[in-house]
Design a protein around this motif. Structure first.
Motif, mmCIF file in Angstrom:
data_model
loop_
_atom_site.group_PDB
_atom_site.id
_atom_site.type_symbol
_atom_site.label_atom_id
_atom_site.label_comp_id
_atom_site.label_asym_id
_atom_site.label_seq_id
_atom_site.Cartn_x
_atom_site.Cartn_y
_atom_site.Cartn_z
ATOM 1 N N PHE A 189 21.756 -20.908 -22.566
ATOM 2 C CA PHE A 189 21.645 -21.828 -23.695
ATOM 3 C C PHE A 189 22.686 -22.938 -23.556
ATOM 4 N N LYS A 190 23.157 -23.126 -22.321
ATOM 5 C CA LYS A 190 24.178 -24.134 -22.056
ATOM 6 C C LYS A 190 23.538 -25.425 -21.568
ATOM 7 N N ASP A 191 24.094 -26.524 -22.011
ATOM 8 C CA ASP A 191 23.659 -27.840 -21.560
ATOM 9 C C ASP A 191 24.101 -28.022 -20.110
ATOM 10 N N PRO A 192 23.163 -28.214 -19.160
ATOM 11 C CA PRO A 192 23.569 -28.331 -17.757
ATOM 12 C C PRO A 192 24.466 -29.540 -17.488
ATOM 13 N N THR A 209 13.487 -30.217 -28.209
ATOM 14 C CA THR A 209 14.450 -30.822 -27.292
ATOM 15 C C THR A 209 15.477 -29.801 -26.814
ATOM 16 N N ALA A 210 15.928 -28.934 -27.705
ATOM 17 C CA ALA A 210 16.913 -27.913 -27.342
ATOM 18 C C ALA A 210 16.348 -26.962 -26.284
ATOM 19 N N ILE A 211 15.079 -26.601 -26.428
ATOM 20 C CA ILE A 211 14.442 -25.724 -25.444
ATOM 21 C C ILE A 211 14.385 -26.413 -24.092
ATOM 22 N N ASP A 212 13.906 -27.643 -24.081
ATOM 23 C CA ASP A 212 13.733 -28.358 -22.821
ATOM 24 C C ASP A 212 15.071 -28.653 -22.145
ATOM 25 N N ASP A 213 16.074 -29.007 -22.926
ATOM 26 C CA ASP A 213 17.363 -29.420 -22.359
ATOM 27 C C ASP A 213 18.023 -28.327 -21.520
ATOM 28 N N VAL A 214 17.805 -27.067 -21.892
ATOM 29 C CA VAL A 214 18.522 -25.986 -21.195
ATOM 30 C C VAL A 214 17.641 -25.208 -20.225
ATOM 31 N N THR A 215 16.380 -25.628 -20.041
ATOM 32 C CA THR A 215 15.470 -24.848 -19.190
ATOM 33 C C THR A 215 14.867 -25.677 -18.064
ATOM 34 N N GLN A 216 15.495 -26.764 -17.707
ATOM 35 C CA GLN A 216 14.951 -27.618 -16.654
ATOM 36 C C GLN A 216 14.944 -26.908 -15.298
ATOM 37 N N THR A 217 13.912 -27.219 -14.496
ATOM 38 C CA THR A 217 13.802 -26.688 -13.146
ATOM 39 C C THR A 217 13.699 -27.855 -12.165
#
Length: 205
Positions: A154-157, A35-43
């Motif tokens: 690594f920031k939450d958008p 979840t941490a990976i996905d949360d900060v790498t959305q396109t």
């Protein structure tokens, strides 16, 4: 095991065989790390991937070379790549390089295979020992510049603050969060204009 793909959006659900060099993107799982990976790498593509591997087809059997957790860089059967520890099937989409790329694929397979046994890179800093999943794919295709490195965040958008999962991760490692350093991630790779989406992977006996 012969493995096929159902092509998304096709009325007849055409099935296409996987090829060596296809990239297999695995959907995020309920784990905190995924979840941490996905949360900060959305396109803008709206995909939710947290893992990627490289397919190798040998006598109609599909293997996947990828880098994962305590195993580091490994090669395993597709059925294992697509299953969680409890045996539940995971969501996987397949992508293929555009155009005739046999030479590129052959080179990438050699480079990826040569790294089997290397440790996992938990720092996500390219210069550090080992490889994380998308770093392995980037490296495999690096001689042909298929993928590029971009500044990592690594920031939450949603908040603009460092994601709590990443705060905890780097606190355990005892290093600063490598915000802005070059890196790559599965969501970013899946959005590349160098790839064609083939569809959702299904295992067939």
């Amino acid at each position: 095991m012969i493995t096929t793909m159902i092509i998304s959006g096709c009325d007849n659900k055409d099935k296409v065989s996987l090829r060596t060099g296809d990239l297999l993107f695995r959907g995020k799982t309920p784990s905190a790390f995924s979840t941490a990976i996905d949360d900060v790498t959305q396109t803008d593509a709206g995909k939710h991937f947290s893992h990627v591997g490289l397919a190798e087809v040998v006598d109609e059997e599909v293997f996947v070379i990828h880098a994962e957790g305590s195993r580091g860089v490994c090669r395993e059967q597709l059925s294992d790549f697509m299953s969680d520890p409890e045996g539940n099937q995971l969501y996987v989409e397949a992508y293929r390089l555009k155009g005739d790329k046999k030479r590129v694929v052959d080179s990438a397979l050699v480079r990826a295979s040569s790294l089997i046994g290397e440790p996992y890179n938990y720092s996500y800093i390219i210069e550090d020992p080992g490889f994380y999943c998308s770093e392995l794919i980037w490296y495999a295709f690096a001689t042909d510049s298929v993928f590029s490195l971009e500044p990592m965040t690594f920031k939450d958008p949603a908040t603009g603050e460092f994601h709590d999962g990443w705060r905890k991760h780097y606190s355990r490692l005892g290093i600063e969060i490598p915000e802005g350093l070059p890196g790559c991630n599965p969501n970013g790779m899946a959005a590349s204009d160098r790839l064609d989406l083939l569809g959702v992977v299904e295992s067939q006996p």
